[in-house]
Design a protein around this motif. Structure first.
Motif, PDB file in Angstrom:
ATOM      1  N   MET A  35       0.831  -1.180   0.000  1.00 41.55           N
ATOM      2  CA  MET A  35       0.000   0.000   0.000  1.00 41.55           C
ATOM      3  C   MET A  35       0.880   1.249   0.000  1.00 41.55           C
ATOM      4  SD  MET A  35      -3.111   0.874   2.566  1.00 41.55           S
ATOM      5  CE  MET A  35      -4.410   1.737   1.729  1.00 41.55           C
ATOM      6  N   ALA A  36       0.362   2.315  -0.573  1.00 44.58           N
ATOM      7  CA  ALA A  36       1.102   3.575  -0.656  1.00 44.58           C
ATOM      8  C   ALA A  36       1.281   4.188   0.731  1.00 44.58           C
ATOM      9  CB  ALA A  36       0.367   4.546  -1.572  1.00 44.58           C
ATOM     10  N   THR A  37       2.356   4.928   0.876  1.00 43.32           N
ATOM     11  CA  THR A  37       2.635   5.580   2.161  1.00 43.32           C
ATOM     12  C   THR A  37       3.014   7.038   1.927  1.00 43.32           C
ATOM     13  OG1 THR A  37       4.986   5.002   2.134  1.00 43.32           O
ATOM     14  CG2 THR A  37       3.485   3.430   3.193  1.00 43.32           C
ATOM     15  N   PHE A  38       3.063   7.789   3.015  1.00 46.33           N
ATOM     16  CA  PHE A  38       3.589   9.146   3.015  1.00 46.33           C
ATOM     17  C   PHE A  38       4.436   9.292   4.266  1.00 46.33           C
ATOM     18  CE2 PHE A  38      -0.456   9.348   5.219  1.00 46.33           C
ATOM     19  CZ  PHE A  38      -0.187  10.108   6.327  1.00 46.33           C
ATOM     20  N   ASP A  39       5.313  10.284   4.273  1.00 45.60           N
ATOM     21  CA  ASP A  39       6.167  10.524   5.435  1.00 45.60           C
ATOM     22  C   ASP A  39       5.397  11.354   6.455  1.00 45.60           C
ATOM     23  OD1 ASP A  39       8.385   9.196   4.387  1.00 45.60           O
ATOM     24  OD2 ASP A  39       9.030  10.979   3.294  1.00 45.60           O
ATOM     25  N   LEU A  40       5.371  10.872   7.699  1.00 43.13           N
ATOM     26  CA  LEU A  40       4.725  11.584   8.792  1.00 43.13           C
ATOM     27  C   LEU A  40       5.778  12.009   9.795  1.00 43.13           C
ATOM     28  CD1 LEU A  40       2.189  12.508  10.391  1.00 43.13           C
ATOM     29  CD2 LEU A  40       2.153  10.227  11.414  1.00 43.13           C
ATOM     30  N   GLU A  41       5.780  13.300  10.110  1.00 44.97           N
ATOM     31  CA  GLU A  41       6.656  13.828  11.155  1.00 44.97           C
ATOM     32  C   GLU A  41       5.796  14.518  12.193  1.00 44.97           C
ATOM     33  OE1 GLU A  41       9.768  16.431   9.899  1.00 44.97           O
ATOM     34  OE2 GLU A  41      11.052  14.764   9.351  1.00 44.97           O
ATOM     35  N   LEU A  42       6.041  14.190  13.445  1.00 45.77           N
ATOM     36  CA  LEU A  42       5.341  14.836  14.557  1.00 45.77           C
ATOM     37  C   LEU A  42       6.396  15.485  15.439  1.00 45.77           C
ATOM     38  CD1 LEU A  42       2.803  15.408  16.226  1.00 45.77           C
ATOM     39  CD2 LEU A  42       3.193  13.260  17.378  1.00 45.77           C
ATOM     40  N   VAL A  43       6.313  16.816  15.511  1.00 46.14           N
ATOM     41  CA  VAL A  43       7.318  17.599  16.230  1.00 46.14           C
ATOM     42  C   VAL A  43       6.631  18.402  17.326  1.00 46.14           C
ATOM     43  CG1 VAL A  43       9.101  19.371  15.988  1.00 46.14           C
ATOM     44  CG2 VAL A  43       8.631  17.819  14.092  1.00 46.14           C
ATOM     45  N   SER A  44       7.205  18.357  18.528  1.00 47.88           N
ATOM     46  CA  SER A  44       6.754  19.216  19.620  1.00 47.88           C
ATOM     47  C   SER A  44       7.907  20.159  19.943  1.00 47.88           C
ATOM     48  CB  SER A  44       6.375  18.379  20.846  1.00 47.88           C
ATOM     49  OG  SER A  44       7.523  17.887  21.493  1.00 47.88           O
ATOM     50  N   PRO A  45       7.678  21.169  20.768  1.00 49.72           N
ATOM     51  CA  PRO A  45       8.792  22.068  21.109  1.00 49.72           C
ATOM     52  C   PRO A  45       9.974  21.340  21.752  1.00 49.72           C
ATOM     53  CG  PRO A  45       6.727  23.083  21.727  1.00 49.72           C
ATOM     54  CD  PRO A  45       6.407  21.666  21.313  1.00 49.72           C
ATOM     55  N   GLU A  46       9.699  20.228  22.434  1.00 44.99           N
ATOM     56  CA  GLU A  46      10.768  19.505  23.123  1.00 44.99           C
ATOM     57  C   GLU A  46      11.579  18.598  22.213  1.00 44.99           C
ATOM     58  OE1 GLU A  46       7.423  19.027  24.360  1.00 44.99           O
ATOM     59  OE2 GLU A  46       7.663  20.832  25.545  1.00 44.99           O
ATOM     60  N   LYS A  47      10.891  17.917  21.249  1.00 43.43           N
ATOM     61  CA  LYS A  47      11.610  16.920  20.461  1.00 43.43           C
ATOM     62  C   LYS A  47      10.807  16.454  19.261  1.00 43.43           C
ATOM     63  CE  LYS A  47       9.960  13.166  23.396  1.00 43.43           C
ATOM     64  NZ  LYS A  47      10.318  12.054  24.238  1.00 43.43           N
ATOM     65  N   LEU A  48      11.479  15.690  18.414  1.00 44.53           N
ATOM     66  CA  LEU A  48      10.846  15.003  17.296  1.00 44.53           C
ATOM     67  C   LEU A  48      10.314  13.684  17.845  1.00 44.53           C
ATOM     68  CD1 LEU A  48      10.342  14.637  14.213  1.00 44.53           C
ATOM     69  CD2 LEU A  48      12.597  13.569  14.124  1.00 44.53           C
ATOM     70  N   LEU A  49       8.993  13.489  17.817  1.00 41.93           N
ATOM     71  CA  LEU A  49       8.396  12.298  18.393  1.00 41.93           C
ATOM     72  C   LEU A  49       8.225  11.166  17.390  1.00 41.93           C
ATOM     73  CD1 LEU A  49       6.322  14.652  20.234  1.00 41.93           C
ATOM     74  CD2 LEU A  49       6.648  12.509  21.401  1.00 41.93           C
ATOM     75  N   LEU A  50       8.079  11.509  16.120  1.00 42.70           N
ATOM     76  CA  LEU A  50       7.793  10.492  15.121  1.00 42.70           C
ATOM     77  C   LEU A  50       8.284  10.970  13.769  1.00 42.70           C
ATOM     78  CD1 LEU A  50       5.692   7.887  15.064  1.00 42.70           C
ATOM     79  CD2 LEU A  50       4.364   9.481  13.728  1.00 42.70           C
ATOM     80  N   SER A  51       8.916  10.097  13.016  1.00 34.52           N
ATOM     81  CA  SER A  51       9.341  10.420  11.657  1.00 34.52           C
ATOM     82  C   SER A  51       9.512   9.112  10.902  1.00 34.52           C
ATOM     83  CB  SER A  51      10.652  11.203  11.671  1.00 34.52           C
ATOM     84  OG  SER A  51      11.049  11.512  10.345  1.00 34.52           O
ATOM     85  N   ARG A  52       8.462   8.758  10.132  1.00 33.30           N
ATOM     86  CA  ARG A  52       8.541   7.518   9.355  1.00 33.30           C
ATOM     87  C   ARG A  52       7.397   7.464   8.342  1.00 33.30           C
ATOM     88  NH1 ARG A  52       6.850   5.179  14.526  1.00 33.30           N
ATOM     89  NH2 ARG A  52       4.729   4.416  14.332  1.00 33.30           N
ATOM     90  N   PRO A  53       7.511   6.561   7.369  1.00 27.87           N
ATOM     91  CA  PRO A  53       6.426   6.396   6.400  1.00 27.87           C
ATOM     92  C   PRO A  53       5.243   5.667   7.054  1.00 27.87           C
ATOM     93  CG  PRO A  53       8.494   5.448   5.575  1.00 27.87           C
ATOM     94  CD  PRO A  53       8.704   5.801   7.007  1.00 27.87           C
ATOM     95  N   VAL A  54       4.025   6.145   6.777  1.00 27.19           N
ATOM     96  CA  VAL A  54       2.807   5.531   7.303  1.00 27.19           C
ATOM     97  C   VAL A  54       1.769   5.461   6.189  1.00 27.19           C
ATOM     98  CG1 VAL A  54       3.265   6.375   9.641  1.00 27.19           C
ATOM     99  CG2 VAL A  54       1.791   7.699   8.121  1.00 27.19           C
ATOM    100  N   GLU A  55       0.760   4.607   6.370  1.00 31.45           N
ATOM    101  CA  GLU A  55      -0.318   4.480   5.389  1.00 31.45           C
ATOM    102  C   GLU A  55      -1.369   5.568   5.560  1.00 31.45           C
ATOM    103  OE1 GLU A  55      -1.983   0.624   6.005  1.00 31.45           O
ATOM    104  OE2 GLU A  55      -0.255  -0.397   5.142  1.00 31.45           O
ATOM    105  N   MET A  56      -1.662   5.888   6.826  1.00 36.88           N
ATOM    106  CA  MET A  56      -2.734   6.838   7.121  1.00 36.88           C
ATOM    107  C   MET A  56      -2.498   7.438   8.502  1.00 36.88           C
ATOM    108  SD  MET A  56      -6.782   5.983   7.232  1.00 36.88           S
ATOM    109  CE  MET A  56      -7.978   7.179   7.742  1.00 36.88           C
ATOM    110  N   ALA A  57      -2.951   8.675   8.666  1.00 36.28           N
ATOM    111  CA  ALA A  57      -2.947   9.305   9.979  1.00 36.28           C
ATOM    112  C   ALA A  57      -4.308   9.967  10.164  1.00 36.28           C
ATOM    113  CB  ALA A  57      -1.840  10.352  10.084  1.00 36.28           C
ATOM    114  N   ILE A  58      -4.858   9.835  11.350  1.00 35.31           N
ATOM    115  CA  ILE A  58      -6.109  10.489  11.696  1.00 35.31           C
ATOM    116  C   ILE A  58      -5.751  11.576  12.689  1.00 35.31           C
ATOM    117  CG2 ILE A  58      -8.418  10.195  12.653  1.00 35.31           C
ATOM    118  CD1 ILE A  58      -8.044   7.157  11.820  1.00 35.31           C
ATOM    119  N   ILE A  59      -6.023  12.816  12.304  1.00 41.83           N
ATOM    120  CA  ILE A  59      -5.606  13.956  13.118  1.00 41.83           C
ATOM    121  C   ILE A  59      -6.827  14.719  13.637  1.00 41.83           C
ATOM    122  CG2 ILE A  59      -3.369  14.179  11.964  1.00 41.83           C
ATOM    123  CD1 ILE A  59      -4.522  16.505  10.360  1.00 41.83           C
TER     124      ILE A  59
END
Length: 137
Positions: free
Chosen positions: A1-25
């Motif tokens: 299945m197709a993916t996209f790169d997801l990055e989740l950044v907070s002021p303190e740190k980078l919490l997530l950085s990887r290819p995923v299929e879907m994100a629900i925000i």
């Protein structure tokens, strides 16, 4: 299945950085499912849970207190005001935040500008979402 790169950044740190299929925000207008190839946009986030889907299953849940998400066809960058893995949420801390946010809102309702009252209400709603997420975790 197709993916996209997801990055989740907070002021303190980078919490997530990887290819995923879907994100629900938790977009300000309501929950939003993000898939590869989405039209570019920037959305405001409200307090809520981001759910990450990989290999057809939810693999990660993170609570955000608000922020913004920049969406492109191949990448999503979430700039969170504050972010915590759901498993690390504390019920007692969430309850304390709700009490403080309620007091802040009541104080703002008495003498603040409309913008300050709206900000206090946003913080109260986010704290209540955090409390619900902590109880469900």
């Amino acid at each position: 299945m197709a993916t996209f790169d997801l990055e989740l950044v907070s002021p303190e740190k980078l919490l997530l950085s990887r290819p995923v299929e879907m994100a629900i925000i938790p977009a300000a207008e309501g929950e939003m499912g993000v898939l590869p190839g989405m039209a570019p946009m920037i959305v405001a986030l409200k307090g809520g849970v981001i759910r990450v889907q990989e290999n057809g299953a939810i693999t990660e849940k993170l609570f955000v207190m608000g922020g913004f998400a920049e969406i492109t066809p191949t990448r999503v960058t979430v700039l969170a005001d504050e972010a915590t893995p759901l498993a690390e949420l504390s019920r007692s801390e969430a309850q304390a935040r709700v009490k403080k946010a309620e007091a802040d809102y009541e104080a703002a309702a008495a003498s603040a500008t409309p913008e300050e009252r709206e900000g206090a209400m946003d913080r109260l709603l986010a704290a209540r979402e955090m409390e619900q997420a902590a109880e469900a975790a």
